[in-house]
Scaffold this motif. Structure first.
Motif, PDB file in Angstrom:
ATOM      1  N   PRO A   1       0.813  -1.309  -0.103  1.00 45.93           N
ATOM      2  CA  PRO A   1       0.112   0.113  -0.164  1.00 45.93           C
ATOM      3  C   PRO A   1       0.807   1.337  -0.087  1.00 45.93           C
ATOM      4  CG  PRO A   1      -0.146  -1.070   2.187  1.00 45.93           C
ATOM      5  CD  PRO A   1       0.731  -1.899   1.122  1.00 45.93           C
TER       6      PRO A   1
ATOM      7  N   SER B   1      -3.142   3.744  -2.849  1.00 48.38           N
ATOM      8  CA  SER B   1      -2.982   2.852  -4.044  1.00 48.38           C
ATOM      9  C   SER B   1      -2.079   1.494  -3.706  1.00 48.38           C
ATOM     10  CB  SER B   1      -2.569   3.396  -5.209  1.00 48.38           C
ATOM     11  OG  SER B   1      -1.205   3.874  -5.045  1.00 48.38           O
TER      12      SER B   1
ATOM     13  N   VAL C   1       2.601   2.151  -9.415  1.00 48.52           N
ATOM     14  CA  VAL C   1       1.162   1.721  -9.012  1.00 48.52           C
ATOM     15  C   VAL C   1       0.515   0.804  -9.920  1.00 48.52           C
ATOM     16  CG1 VAL C   1      -0.947   3.130  -8.460  1.00 48.52           C
ATOM     17  CG2 VAL C   1       1.047   4.246  -7.886  1.00 48.52           C
TER      18      VAL C   1
ATOM     19  N   ASP D   1      -2.283  -0.201 -11.870  1.00 48.79           N
ATOM     20  CA  ASP D   1      -3.443   0.457 -12.254  1.00 48.79           C
ATOM     21  C   ASP D   1      -4.300  -0.175 -13.198  1.00 48.79           C
ATOM     22  OD1 ASP D   1      -5.365   2.546 -12.955  1.00 48.79           O
ATOM     23  OD2 ASP D   1      -3.727   3.685 -13.968  1.00 48.79           O
TER      24      ASP D   1
ATOM     25  N   TYR E   1       3.268   4.298 -13.454  1.00 45.79           N
ATOM     26  CA  TYR E   1       2.000   3.253 -13.435  1.00 45.79           C
ATOM     27  C   TYR E   1       2.418   1.787 -14.304  1.00 45.79           C
ATOM     28  CZ  TYR E   1      -1.258   7.173 -12.667  1.00 45.79           C
ATOM     29  OH  TYR E   1      -1.727   7.993 -12.203  1.00 45.79           O
TER      30      TYR E   1
END
Length: 199
Positions: free
Chosen positions: A24, A28, A43, A45, A140
């Motif tokens: 975490p 996110s 992240v 995504d 991402y």
């Protein structure tokens, strides 16, 4: 482009899975992996198709939380001579597109899984500039596989990954101790797990 072999989901066993830990971070989940031998975080995504890495940082200054992709440390054949301006997370992002080796390390080696998985060559974006417009953009790891023909290849379409399974079961033991169950093993820390099924 050759079609990838298809198998029924029921035929996929533990040896066809890799466990990629997620952590975490600011609302996110972040995965750690390598691009051209350089450690990167991004992240995870479900609304993006591309793999992006941070190239706007300075490796000499210690880089950033996301890692710092240095194109000079990668193979020259990775250059695509292709740059674009993209909109991600409420920001305009200047991206240089490259090709290279992407490796996802497994958290469960020796537990009946496939272990680390690598793909080469993979098209990915190196973020060179940010223009903030009120959003909360980041680097991402996009999980959208399909795309329109005019768009660059998505990360997942360049792999043999057939499915992703997320395990967000978390057990709280006492005050401040969080344990996540990974299969039959237990790992300390607040974390989620994604099982990547490959064929």
């Amino acid at each position: 482009h050759m079609a990838k072999p298809q198998r029924a989901f029921a035929e996929v066993g533990a040896k066809d899975q890799t466990v990629l830990p997620l952590r975490p971070f600011r609302g996110s989940f972040v995965a750690a992996f390598e691009v051209d031998g350089q450690r990167i975080r991004a992240v995870v995504d479900t609304g993006s198709p591309f793999l992006l890495v941070d190239g706007s940082c300075s490796a000499i200054a210690g880089g950033s939380f996301w890692g710092c992709y240095d194109a000079q440390r990668s193979a020259p054949q990775g250059e695509l001579d292709d740059a674009s301006e993209e909109g991600y997370g409420g920001q305009d992002v200047g991206v240089e597109w490259r090709r290279g080796l992407v490796r996802f390390p497994s958290a469960a080696q020796g537990c009946g899984t496939a272990g680390d998985i690598s793909y080469e060559p993979v098209t990915f974006g190196v973020v060179r500039t940010y223009t903030a417009k009120g959003g909360s953009g980041a680097i991402y790891l996009g999980l959208v596989k399909g795309r329109q023909p005019r768009i660059r290849p998505s990360l997942l379409e360049q792999t043999d990954i057939q499915s992703l399974r997320f395990d967000f079961r978390v057990i709280v033991i006492g005050i401040g101790i969080v344990v996540t169950i990974i299969g039959i093993g237990i790992a300390a820390a607040a974390a989620a797990v994604v099982a990547v099924v490959v064929l």
